[in-house]
Write an enzyme that holds these catalytic residues in place. Sequence first.
Site, PDB file in Angstrom:
ATOM      1  N   LYS A  70       1.050  -1.379  -0.236  1.00 18.98           N
ATOM      2  CA  LYS A  70      -0.185  -0.353  -0.103  1.00 18.98           C
ATOM      3  C   LYS A  70       1.002   1.254  -0.097  1.00 18.98           C
ATOM      4  CE  LYS A  70      -4.075   1.416   2.594  1.00 18.98           C
ATOM      5  NZ  LYS A  70      -5.056   1.990   3.694  1.00 18.98           N
ATOM      6  N   SER A 145      -9.761   1.262   2.622  1.00 24.65           N
ATOM      7  CA  SER A 145      -9.243   2.240   2.071  1.00 24.65           C
ATOM      8  C   SER A 145      -8.004   1.599   1.549  1.00 24.65           C
ATOM      9  CB  SER A 145      -8.401   3.557   2.473  1.00 24.65           C
ATOM     10  OG  SER A 145      -7.525   2.864   3.855  1.00 24.65           O
ATOM     11  N   SER A 169      -9.341  -0.556   6.670  1.00 23.77           N
ATOM     12  CA  SER A 169      -9.442  -1.180   5.775  1.00 23.77           C
ATOM     13  C   SER A 169      -9.064  -1.812   4.839  1.00 23.77           C
ATOM     14  CB  SER A 169      -8.334   0.584   5.947  1.00 23.77           C
ATOM     15  OG  SER A 169      -9.258   1.437   5.363  1.00 23.77           O
TER      16      SER A 169
HETATM   17  N1  GLN Z   1     -12.937   3.959   5.967  1.00 27.07           N
HETATM   18  C1  GLN Z   1     -12.680   3.670   8.037  1.00 27.07           C
HETATM   19  C2  GLN Z   1     -12.209   5.878   7.624  1.00 27.07           C
HETATM   20  O1  GLN Z   1     -11.883   6.323   6.354  1.00 27.07           O
HETATM   21  C3  GLN Z   1     -11.368   3.467   7.489  1.00 27.07           C
HETATM   22  C4  GLN Z   1      -9.929   3.776   6.967  1.00 27.07           C
HETATM   23  C5  GLN Z   1      -8.578   2.919   7.240  1.00 27.07           C
HETATM   24  O2  GLN Z   1      -9.235   1.621   7.997  1.00 27.07           O
HETATM   25  N2  GLN Z   1      -7.371   3.206   7.431  1.00 27.07           N
HETATM   26  O3  GLN Z   1     -11.563   5.960   9.208  1.00 27.07           O
END
Ligand code: GLN
Length: 471
Positions: A70, A145, A169
């Site tokens: 990532k 994400s 995510s």
């Molecule tokens: N969707 C969640 C957020 O926007 C989780 C994102 C993540 O785990 N990095 O905070």
Amino acid sequence: MIQAVKVSLEVLNDRLDPYDHLEEILDKINRWEPKVNAYAYVENMGKLKEDLGRQLKRKGRLSGVIVAVKDNISTSWMPTTAASRMLSGYIPPYNATVIEKLLYEGAVIIGKTNMDEFAMGSTSENTPYGPVHNPWCLDCTAGGSSGGSGAVLAYGGADLALGSDTGGSVRLPAAYTGTVALKPTYGTVSRYGLIPYANSLEQISPMARTVKDLALLYNTIKGDDPRDSTTLGVEQEYPIDRVDPGKTRIAVIRELMDGVDEGILKIFWNTISLLESHGFTIDMVSIKSLRYSLPAYYVIAMAEASSNLARYDGVIHGNRVKECRGYWDCAAKARGEYFGVEVKTRILMGAYVLMEGYSREYYVKATKLRRLIRDSLAKLFKDYQAIISPVSPILPPKLGEKLEDPVKMYTMDVMTVTANLAGIPALVQPAGIISGFPIGIQWMGPVFSESRLFGLASIVEDEVGVITPLQ
Ligand code: GLN
């Protein structure tokens, strides 16, 4: 070196020539990337072949294995931008600890995967590289994400992948792309070199296509790190446990079943029947405090994000705008110019919940709820060895659908954020397919129960089979 986990990667079993294997992967990338857009950066073929030659000599537990990373995990020879224009062109001066571990074990890092800017989002659309498309349904989201990492694994553009999980995510992308992912126990994997979003919640997290591969990757990256004071001094391997159904009670939590799509429910209850037929005891229980997981999570995550992102001033950290005068002018212009809308919203919201006069109402309350949630789960784990739940209440939405209403996007995380608040491990795996979509289920257990979760997931995987890569 301990080979704790039996390897399912064919390249490691010498069934594949590593050079042919690399070419096959690059072929798939060429074929799929124009449609899917899952990579933010792919290393060139010449450099990859060189890397492969060198890494094969290492004879580590990942020699010749191709790993996608990532874009918020620091690599000293490839860009690391966290999908933010604030960091475009940035090449870190050092590697994240997890990268050092992968290289030490012989892995080849093929490239960086597309994601939501600074890992803020659930759909991998908040990105200057353009949205990630789900290989199973090209006009749908791959989740976020770490949507890029999930999508890449689904079409076979890497053997293994790293993501990061602050509130789901890696798990949402795994559920939406038919792959497996683990959000590890907090403190078992070093965050050194991870571009931070919300430090008390997030972990760099392994993703793969099979439970065995997932366990292998987790065992490679975990461990104490003097460079990250939040890692725990626990040096143990996490092999795949053989779980005894007679001694394993599994809880279904009523609060994690609200408003779930019918198709997802169908696969979920099929999985429950399957587990019952193996002799597991499964009970429905209620934990009222989990109703507050989502609001508590978003208050804490935004508070931490606003303080973390304050470093990007376009002067010392982050890209500088062409025309500006003095520190504050440069900072304001850089932030205005280079941060995306979601990131700006969260910085403002985070600053708000931390403001004197409001912090007791919001931030302090959220931390109290977090304690309540953690304590009620600890109590549950006295009687139950694991929790099973759906991952997302909905099938992968169409691209664009959730962007208009951020609150709707936030609710996609309603089943995943609890594990981050409590610091417990959570594993997602595919449990079936409905109307052309893979459907994931989630396992959670007490801290350090990764081996048990691998064991439980293996039982389901043996019945359901592995459903990626796609052709
Ligand atoms: N969707 C969640 C957020 O926007 C989780 C994102 C993540 O785990 N990095 O905070």
